[in-house]
Design an enzyme around this catalytic site. Sequence first.
Site, PDB file in Angstrom:
ATOM      1  N   LYS A 128      37.175  58.121  53.229  1.00 60.53           N
ATOM      2  CA  LYS A 128      36.910  59.348  52.475  1.00 60.53           C
ATOM      3  C   LYS A 128      35.825  59.107  51.436  1.00 60.53           C
ATOM      4  O   LYS A 128      35.681  58.012  50.897  1.00 60.53           O
ATOM      5  CB  LYS A 128      38.192  59.842  51.785  1.00 60.53           C
ATOM      6  CG  LYS A 128      39.267  60.285  52.768  1.00 60.53           C
ATOM      7  CD  LYS A 128      38.842  61.546  53.502  1.00 60.53           C
ATOM      8  CE  LYS A 128      39.846  61.960  54.556  1.00 60.53           C
ATOM      9  NZ  LYS A 128      39.810  61.112  55.756  1.00 60.53           N
ATOM     10  N   ASP A 129      35.102  60.176  51.125  1.00 60.57           N
ATOM     11  CA  ASP A 129      33.960  60.128  50.222  1.00 60.57           C
ATOM     12  C   ASP A 129      34.371  59.686  48.821  1.00 60.57           C
ATOM     13  O   ASP A 129      35.471  59.974  48.351  1.00 60.57           O
ATOM     14  CB  ASP A 129      33.329  61.526  50.166  1.00 60.57           C
ATOM     15  CG  ASP A 129      31.890  61.505  49.697  1.00 60.57           C
ATOM     16  OD1 ASP A 129      31.432  60.442  49.238  1.00 60.57           O
ATOM     17  OD2 ASP A 129      31.232  62.550  49.791  1.00 60.57           O
ATOM     18  N   ARG A 130      33.460  59.012  48.150  1.00 58.86           N
ATOM     19  CA  ARG A 130      33.704  58.588  46.775  1.00 58.86           C
ATOM     20  C   ARG A 130      33.616  59.762  45.807  1.00 58.86           C
ATOM     21  O   ARG A 130      34.473  59.935  44.945  1.00 58.86           O
ATOM     22  CB  ARG A 130      32.684  57.512  46.382  1.00 58.86           C
ATOM     23  CG  ARG A 130      32.721  57.146  44.911  1.00 58.86           C
ATOM     24  CD  ARG A 130      31.629  56.146  44.574  1.00 58.86           C
ATOM     25  NE  ARG A 130      31.573  55.885  43.148  1.00 58.86           N
ATOM     26  CZ  ARG A 130      30.662  55.116  42.565  1.00 58.86           C
ATOM     27  NH1 ARG A 130      29.739  54.530  43.305  1.00 58.86           N
ATOM     28  NH2 ARG A 130      30.666  54.925  41.270  1.00 58.86           N
TER      29      ARG A 130
END
Length: 408
Positions: A128-130
Amino acid sequence: MSKRPPLKSSVLLGVAKVLPRCRWCYCSPAKFSNGFISLVLNGSKGSFTLVSQQNWPQVHGVPAIQGQLKSVDEDFFVDEIAAEKPSGEGKFLWLQVEKKSTNTDWMIREIAKTIEAKPEQIGYAGLKDRHAVTRQWISLPGFFERKLEQQDHVAGFKILQRERSKQPLKPGMLKGNRFEIRIRQLSAAEGQPELTQNEIEQQLNQKLQKIAAEGFANYFTEQRFGYENIAVAKDFLEKDKPVAQSKQGFYFSVARSLIFNDYLAQRIQRQNWNQCIEADLLLEHETGKQKFAPEIARFAATVAKGKLSPSGPMYGKGEPRAGGQAYSLEKQVISLHSDLAVGLISYGLKMKRRSLRIFAQALSWRFEENDLLLQFELPAGCYATALIRELVDYRSASQQPNDRLASN
């Protein structure tokens, strides 16, 4: 670190079957202009232009509107849709976690440190994206549960649910992701005439209706490529520059994604990205099953209805299975990445297929003052920013060079 395995004669023969020789593609030298590559293939096959990464074409027209993405992490919310639910009993502990301003890789290392585990003991379905607020499930051996009893919140993330299950989570055990996204500061794009708020909303409404009905290009986007991932992947696969073994899988994906995007761009330029062409290899959206289309007429109606879509190569060993016009175009694109292709085959990557077109499920939207709020679901492996780039020329306030492992 592991070095590239030596190429066997059988592997080289496999590459030769896929990569055309110069006399086949009639290639002229590459021309470079303003950082964009323009390689023209001349001859009876017609002209062929390689589109640069910065200029992969949209399918619903170049956006006339610009906006700001991820002004704050809360503007980009992702909720993972698991392929299966925890069974409620078993020797593994599943945790639903919510994180902010951290990527999955960092979060797993922090959890491992907290409970004195090894990072590889912690499983996950997807990265998942930061720069977002995200929810996802992770798994770990159940005997760590006691060490987690007092750990409902660790810096950067919190635990929402705890469940037992008979098996650990593994990459790919993911149905999709649910998104809630806010795009701020909508205005006319640079070089476009000024627009009123009503005109902005009217244009975006029209595009969103088309996206809902016709789908959009299933590109890999900047979360996959980052600032330098393509360069690192090329050094690794073309020049055998060492890469940590734990990162090799990611750079394989970067290389395959680049080849896929270039193929998709060619289909868009030919205006057949969402149509069946001669000897296409189609994918069924509901099941993922492959269907070979030797006759266009037989499948054209089903493709038009959105039940099937053309596919492109995620390059590796094995026959592409597409033929005719589709296979000819694939060979042209792969020939422009011949060193990457040889590297992928030498490491034993197997040929896979990816749909050129994707549909957003449960797509809805509304406007709040000068912002657009989007809600939709996408299958695993598809990027929300591929949809957004069809709508607006966006700038991400939080894009950082070290986001190379981020994925939405």
